[in-house]
Structures are given as structure tokens and as C-alpha cells.
Design a protein around this motif. Structure first.
Motif, PDB file in Angstrom:
ATOM      1  N   ASP A  95       0.827  -1.190   0.000  1.00  0.00           N
ATOM      2  CA  ASP A  95       0.000   0.000   0.000  1.00  0.00           C
ATOM      3  C   ASP A  95       0.867   1.247   0.000  1.00  0.00           C
ATOM      4  OD1 ASP A  95      -2.558   1.093  -0.119  1.00  0.00           O
ATOM      5  OD2 ASP A  95      -3.273  -0.177   1.519  1.00  0.00           O
ATOM      6  N   VAL A  96       0.241   2.370  -0.315  1.00  0.00           N
ATOM      7  CA  VAL A  96       0.900   3.675  -0.303  1.00  0.00           C
ATOM      8  C   VAL A  96       0.158   4.548   0.699  1.00  0.00           C
ATOM      9  CG1 VAL A  96       1.488   5.728  -1.634  1.00  0.00           C
ATOM     10  CG2 VAL A  96       1.632   3.474  -2.705  1.00  0.00           C
ATOM     11  N   VAL A 153       1.998  -0.480  -8.197  1.00  0.00           N
ATOM     12  CA  VAL A 153       1.656   0.823  -8.782  1.00  0.00           C
ATOM     13  C   VAL A 153       0.323   0.701  -9.505  1.00  0.00           C
ATOM     14  CG1 VAL A 153       2.387   2.693 -10.307  1.00  0.00           C
ATOM     15  CG2 VAL A 153       4.106   1.358  -9.063  1.00  0.00           C
ATOM     16  N   THR A 154      -0.600   1.558  -9.129  1.00  0.00           N
ATOM     17  CA  THR A 154      -1.934   1.562  -9.720  1.00  0.00           C
ATOM     18  C   THR A 154      -2.158   2.860 -10.482  1.00  0.00           C
ATOM     19  OG1 THR A 154      -2.985   2.625  -7.826  1.00  0.00           O
ATOM     20  CG2 THR A 154      -2.746   0.219  -7.744  1.00  0.00           C
ATOM     21  N   ARG A 155      -3.266   2.896 -11.210  1.00  0.00           N
ATOM     22  CA  ARG A 155      -3.632   4.145 -11.881  1.00  0.00           C
ATOM     23  C   ARG A 155      -3.783   5.277 -10.870  1.00  0.00           C
ATOM     24  NH1 ARG A 155      -6.935   0.592 -15.159  1.00  0.00           N
ATOM     25  NH2 ARG A 155      -6.344   0.717 -17.356  1.00  0.00           N
ATOM     26  N   GLU A 156      -4.260   4.907  -9.660  1.00  0.00           N
ATOM     27  CA  GLU A 156      -4.539   5.917  -8.650  1.00  0.00           C
ATOM     28  C   GLU A 156      -3.287   6.425  -7.949  1.00  0.00           C
ATOM     29  OE1 GLU A 156      -7.880   3.685  -9.834  1.00  0.00           O
ATOM     30  OE2 GLU A 156      -6.097   2.887  -8.803  1.00  0.00           O
ATOM     31  N   ASN A 157      -2.289   5.580  -7.741  1.00  0.00           N
ATOM     32  CA  ASN A 157      -1.114   6.028  -6.975  1.00  0.00           C
ATOM     33  C   ASN A 157       0.121   6.315  -7.812  1.00  0.00           C
ATOM     34  OD1 ASN A 157       0.376   3.619  -7.460  1.00  0.00           O
ATOM     35  ND2 ASN A 157      -0.366   2.655  -5.597  1.00  0.00           N
ATOM     36  N   PHE A 166      10.534  13.755  -9.025  1.00  0.00           N
ATOM     37  CA  PHE A 166      10.175  12.464  -9.617  1.00  0.00           C
ATOM     38  C   PHE A 166       8.959  11.843  -8.946  1.00  0.00           C
ATOM     39  CE2 PHE A 166      14.770  13.045 -10.140  1.00  0.00           C
ATOM     40  CZ  PHE A 166      14.872  12.971 -11.526  1.00  0.00           C
ATOM     41  N   ARG A 167       8.218  11.055  -9.756  1.00  0.00           N
ATOM     42  CA  ARG A 167       7.038  10.330  -9.302  1.00  0.00           C
ATOM     43  C   ARG A 167       7.212   8.839  -9.584  1.00  0.00           C
ATOM     44  NH1 ARG A 167       2.718  13.981  -8.576  1.00  0.00           N
ATOM     45  NH2 ARG A 167       3.247  16.091  -9.279  1.00  0.00           N
ATOM     46  N   LEU A 168       6.396   8.021  -8.967  1.00  0.00           N
ATOM     47  CA  LEU A 168       6.474   6.580  -9.200  1.00  0.00           C
ATOM     48  C   LEU A 168       6.436   6.252 -10.684  1.00  0.00           C
ATOM     49  CD1 LEU A 168       4.136   5.016  -6.460  1.00  0.00           C
ATOM     50  CD2 LEU A 168       6.631   4.813  -6.608  1.00  0.00           C
ATOM     51  N   ARG A 169       5.545   6.888 -11.418  1.00  0.00           N
ATOM     52  CA  ARG A 169       5.345   6.554 -12.824  1.00  0.00           C
ATOM     53  C   ARG A 169       6.594   6.762 -13.663  1.00  0.00           C
ATOM     54  NH1 ARG A 169       1.630  11.887 -14.134  1.00  0.00           N
ATOM     55  NH2 ARG A 169       3.376  13.344 -14.392  1.00  0.00           N
ATOM     56  N   ASP A 170       7.492   7.653 -13.230  1.00  0.00           N
ATOM     57  CA  ASP A 170       8.692   7.955 -14.015  1.00  0.00           C
ATOM     58  C   ASP A 170       9.607   6.743 -14.154  1.00  0.00           C
ATOM     59  OD1 ASP A 170       8.038  10.675 -14.389  1.00  0.00           O
ATOM     60  OD2 ASP A 170       8.852  11.185 -12.418  1.00  0.00           O
TER      61      ASP A 170
END
Length: 317
Positions: A95-96, A153-157, A166-170
Motif C-alpha cells: 500500500d501507499v 503501482v496503480t492508476r490511482e497512486n 520524480f514520481r512513481l510513474r517515471d
């Protein structure tokens, strides 16, 4: 998943550091958003508690720009202090948990990892990852062992900040675009080093508004596609979450900027980034690692490889 809660009354603590089993972990009153700007919250904010400010700063890395703490050991989550602070919202699953303090103008996320042992064959959930080298043979060293776990990693987080820039998606592997959740391996020292490189570039007059991660984490199955013939290494550090191929792209055109201001975009601009990384390693030996220079091709512009493998390595010219 991402836990975001609004705290309606000052019932909990803000952010502290707990030393458990010899490792620093984060504890928060609620997994989610803590609005510390309203009057009833001010006496409980990090800004009003100097000891907690110091504790928070100790989690921000050498750059003081980290915004995440990863927790791999599930036993930590069952400890009395963590259970008390997170209460009923603490999940046994990955979880985040995001904590925000507007008085400090920053957010901080505690991310619990899915253990590596949850990997089934070549997949984690429905996400294809392949097999790490240490699953097939004895690793070259401890640095090449299997990762401790995965960030879900989800669409939401996916937009969760891991640092100032930087973000997780990067750092996600660039495949399986329609598969969610995705699973990510990432190490805080890499993020810290990238932020320090940005600081070092600013020190010499190059303000970085956007550093693009062209390639961050690569699952082994994705990495294997490019192995051989002068391509990717079978034991690439990208598989271990501590490597990134980056370029500065302030104008957002998808290519390296003219960092040395010679009127051209070429490998010399990537060298500016690597020179900055060299100085960062000199100042912070704990972040020593690889540095590679890559020239432009028809497929991409020039870029720099940066990692924190724990030993010095250089390639490209």
C-alpha cells in the motif's frame, strides 16, 4: 492502492522515525493526508515540533528532497508502534500511505512492498516480469541478488511523489501499458543521487525544471529483449531499481537540451550530466555507481546512465 485520509481533529502524531531491527522506518498518525494548516492542528505540526522536523529531515536523503520511505520487512508493520500509529487503516497488503504537512509544503509517502516471494513463475499478479539472474544461477555478489520486493503501482497512486522532481510513474517499465497494477523495483539512493545531480547542475548555472527518465526499472523479461550485440547487459542494474537513463528536457520536446550552450545537441550535453554525477559521488561516496554516456541514434537523443551499484563503473565516450 493509495491510502488518503483527511484528519478532522488533532488526535495523532505527525511523522517520526522509529528504529526497528536496525533500520529506520516511518510512522504516521494516519496513512493519508494530514492537513496541518488549520488552527486546531498547528500545535501538532512538524514545524512546531523541532525534534520531529529533525527526524523528518533524516529521511530526506543527502539531497533533502526524498519524499518516500520503502518498507520491505512485513514484521515491521506488525510492531506495536506502527500498529498503534496506523491503526485500522494499516494493510497487510502492499500500500501507499501519504502524509502531507502544508506548513512544510511537502508530502511524504510510506510504501509497503509486496515480498519477492509472492512472485509466481514469471509473473507478479497479472504483470509479466520474467526471471532475475539470481533465480537461475548464483549471483555475482549480494548486489545482484533478487530484489527485496515490489511496489504495487496503480492508476490511482502512480503520481505519488518519490522526491521533489520524480514520481512513481517515471520509473515504470515501458511495456504492458494496459496492465494494472504494475510492479516496480526502486531504491531510494538512486532517487537521492538524481536529485543531487539536479542540484549540482543548478550550482553551475543549469536550472533543471524537468529531468526525463528515459529508462528506469526494467523487468528482466523486458530487459532480455535488448540483450546482446552491444545492447543491454543481461545483469543490467535497471533490473534492480537502482539505475536510470536520463536527460534534461526543460522545453518538453522529448530530447536533451543544449546544456553546454554550444548550439548543438549531442553527447557533450550528456557528459555535462555525468560530470555532475562524478562530483556528487566525490561528495557522497555512499552513492557511488555507474555512469554511462550514450550518443544520439535515430531512435533517441543523447542521454546519461546513472546508477548506485556500490562500485565505480564508467563507459562510453
Amino acid at each position: 492502492m493509495q491510502k488518503i485520509f483527511d484528519r478532522a481533529r488533532p488526535t495523532g502524531r505527525a511523522l517520526g522515525v522509529l528504529v526497528l531491527a536496525g533500520a529506520a522506518v516511518v510512522a504516521a498518525a494516519r496513512p493519508g493526508v494530514v492537513n496541518a494548516s488549520t488552527p486546531e492542528h498547528r500545535t501538532d505540526t512538524l514545524a512546531r515540533d523541532s525534534s520531529r522536523v529533525s527526524a523528518l529531515d533524516s529521511l530526506l536523503g543527502f539531497s533533502r528532497k526524498l519524499r518516500v520511505k520503502l518498507v520491505a520487512d512485513p514484521a515491521v508493520l506488525q510492531s506495536a508502534p506502527i500498529s498503534e500509529l496506523f491503526g485500522e487503516h494499516l494493510n497487510a497488503e502492499p500500500d501507499v500511505y501519504t502524509l502531507r504537512d502544508s506548513s512544510l509544503n511537502r508530502s511524504f509517502a510510506l510504501i509497503t512492498l509486496l515480498p519477492f516471494t509472492e512472485k509466481k513463475g514469471s509473473t507478479v499478479g497479472t504483470y509479466r516480469v520474467g526471471s532475475w539472474p539470481a533465480e537461475r544461477r548464483k549471483p555475482l555478489s549480494a548486489a545482484y541478488g533478487n530484489p527485496a520486493g515490489f511496489i504495487r503501482v496503480t492508476r490511482e497512486n502512480q503520481n505519488t511523489l518519490v522526491s521533489e522532481h520524480f514520481r512513481l510513474r517515471d520509473f515504470l517499465t515501458k511495456d504492458q501499458q494496459n496492465v494494472w497494477p504494475k510492479y516496480l523495483v526502486l531504491r531510494e539512493p538512486l532517487i537521492d543521487k538524481l536529485e543531487l545531480v539536479i542540484d549540482e547542475l543548478a550550482r553551475i548555472g543549469i536550472v533543471v525544471k524537468r529531468m526525463t527518465v528515459m529508462s528506469g526499472f526494467r523487468t528482466p523479461q523486458y530487459n532480455d529483449r535488448g540483450v546482446g550485440g552491444g545492447g543491454r547487459a543481461s545483469n543490467s542494474r535497471h533490473q534492480y531499481g537502482d539505475a536510470a537513463d536520463v536527460f534534461v528536457d526543460n522545453d518538453g520536446n522529448g530530447r536533451m537540451d543544449d546544456l553546454n550552450r554550444d548550439g548543438r545537441i549531442d553527447h557533450r550535453d550528456a557528459q555535462v550530466i555525468l560530470d555532475a554525477a562524478e562530483r556528487v559521488e566525490h561528495a557522497h561516496p555512499a552513492l557511488v555507481g555507474g555512469g554511462g554516456l550514450y550518443r544520439a541514434t535515430k531512435a533517441h537523443g543523447p542521454f546519461a546512465h546513472i546508477d548506485v551499484r556500490g562500485s565505480r563503473a564508467r563507459w562510453g565516450s
